[in-house]
Enzyme design. Sequence first.
Site, PDB file in Angstrom:
ATOM      1  N   ASP A 106     -17.770   4.462  71.486  1.00 25.49           N
ATOM      2  CA  ASP A 106     -16.820   4.955  70.640  1.00 25.49           C
ATOM      3  C   ASP A 106     -16.181   4.279  69.389  1.00 25.49           C
ATOM      4  O   ASP A 106     -16.253   3.107  69.378  1.00 25.49           O
ATOM      5  CB  ASP A 106     -15.717   5.377  71.750  1.00 25.49           C
ATOM      6  CG  ASP A 106     -14.383   5.909  71.084  1.00 25.49           C
ATOM      7  OD1 ASP A 106     -14.475   6.921  70.450  1.00 25.49           O
ATOM      8  OD2 ASP A 106     -13.095   5.628  71.522  1.00 25.49           O
ATOM      9  N   ASP A 132     -12.584   4.930  67.597  1.00 20.42           N
ATOM     10  CA  ASP A 132     -11.215   4.609  67.533  1.00 20.42           C
ATOM     11  C   ASP A 132     -10.468   3.694  68.876  1.00 20.42           C
ATOM     12  O   ASP A 132     -10.761   4.361  69.790  1.00 20.42           O
ATOM     13  CB  ASP A 132     -10.333   5.824  67.408  1.00 20.42           C
ATOM     14  CG  ASP A 132     -10.741   6.414  66.002  1.00 20.42           C
ATOM     15  OD1 ASP A 132      -9.749   6.858  65.175  1.00 20.42           O
ATOM     16  OD2 ASP A 132     -11.686   6.512  65.424  1.00 20.42           O
ATOM     17  N   ASP A 142     -12.824   4.136  75.614  1.00 21.22           N
ATOM     18  CA  ASP A 142     -11.362   3.780  75.888  1.00 21.22           C
ATOM     19  C   ASP A 142     -10.648   5.041  76.740  1.00 21.22           C
ATOM     20  O   ASP A 142      -9.724   4.818  77.220  1.00 21.22           O
ATOM     21  CB  ASP A 142     -10.736   3.151  74.867  1.00 21.22           C
ATOM     22  CG  ASP A 142     -10.173   4.397  73.972  1.00 21.22           C
ATOM     23  OD1 ASP A 142      -8.961   4.414  73.664  1.00 21.22           O
ATOM     24  OD2 ASP A 142     -11.081   4.885  73.146  1.00 21.22           O
TER      25      ASP A 142
END
Length: 298
Positions: free
Chosen positions: A96, A98, A254
């Site tokens: 991922d 961001d 996250d």
Amino acid sequence: MSLGQIIVVLSTAPIDRGLSNTLGNLATNLGLSLKPYDQLGSIAVGNTHAQRWQVSRELAPTEREAFRKLASTLSLDLAFLAPAFNPSRLRILAMDMDSTLINIECIDEIADFAGKKAEVAAITEATMRGEIANFSESLRRRVALLNGISELVLEAVYRERLRPNPGATELLGAANAAGLHTILVSGGFTFFTQRMQRDLGFTETHANTLEIQDGKLTGVVLGDIVDASGKAMHVKNACKALGCKKTATITIGDGANDLLMMDGSGLSIAYRAKPLVKEKADAAFDRVGLDATLALIA
């Protein structure tokens, strides 16, 4: 002792020699036996110190949590690996962007330039915690709030606020040097993923495209949204193209929309992640950098 799960302790500082006794006491209280996994003791890989132990069986979720709580009190991170985990079989690194690869949520910072950061960030947080299940709807709601913002804001966010998270550059450099197929797959925006591909050398990137007209954002996302299913699909497609199974992948995320991508991978890592993600991932990095991944596959 029968073949059991491997526990890896990760730290930014040398590991105390007394840790083995501390872990052993917890294992005994849980009805487990514990022994060093190898004769190497603590090893250092880049900025990370690591040491491995093996317990007598696979850990239940409550037992994993007990080990993680103990590690947290000692400012340590943990990974739980299967006995058959074989780093030499890994072919793909997918992650991922961001708050994982980079230090910000790009959409929140874009909104900040329009005085709408708090409103957008609240939706972002609820989505990453899994409280808003429909990521596509969440993204459209947030992007709609960006209507009328100058496209120059995107460059300002990239130049002034975006930074790779600790260890990101080292991880990508080593992964590319080792011949791994590296994928950046994001619910964020192509403006930023394309620059990360240029800067860090990702093999491929996938993200969402913001519509821009007359130099301004329209508040619309073009095409299909890269949501949880989209992330998982891109990883699946890469596996198919390379002729490997998903167990040959490392996945790092996250938020809740990373879980489908992470499920079934050979090594899943929750990086400074929401509790739901840490609970399900093989490894949780709260203190070490992204390059601690290299200590797990050394």
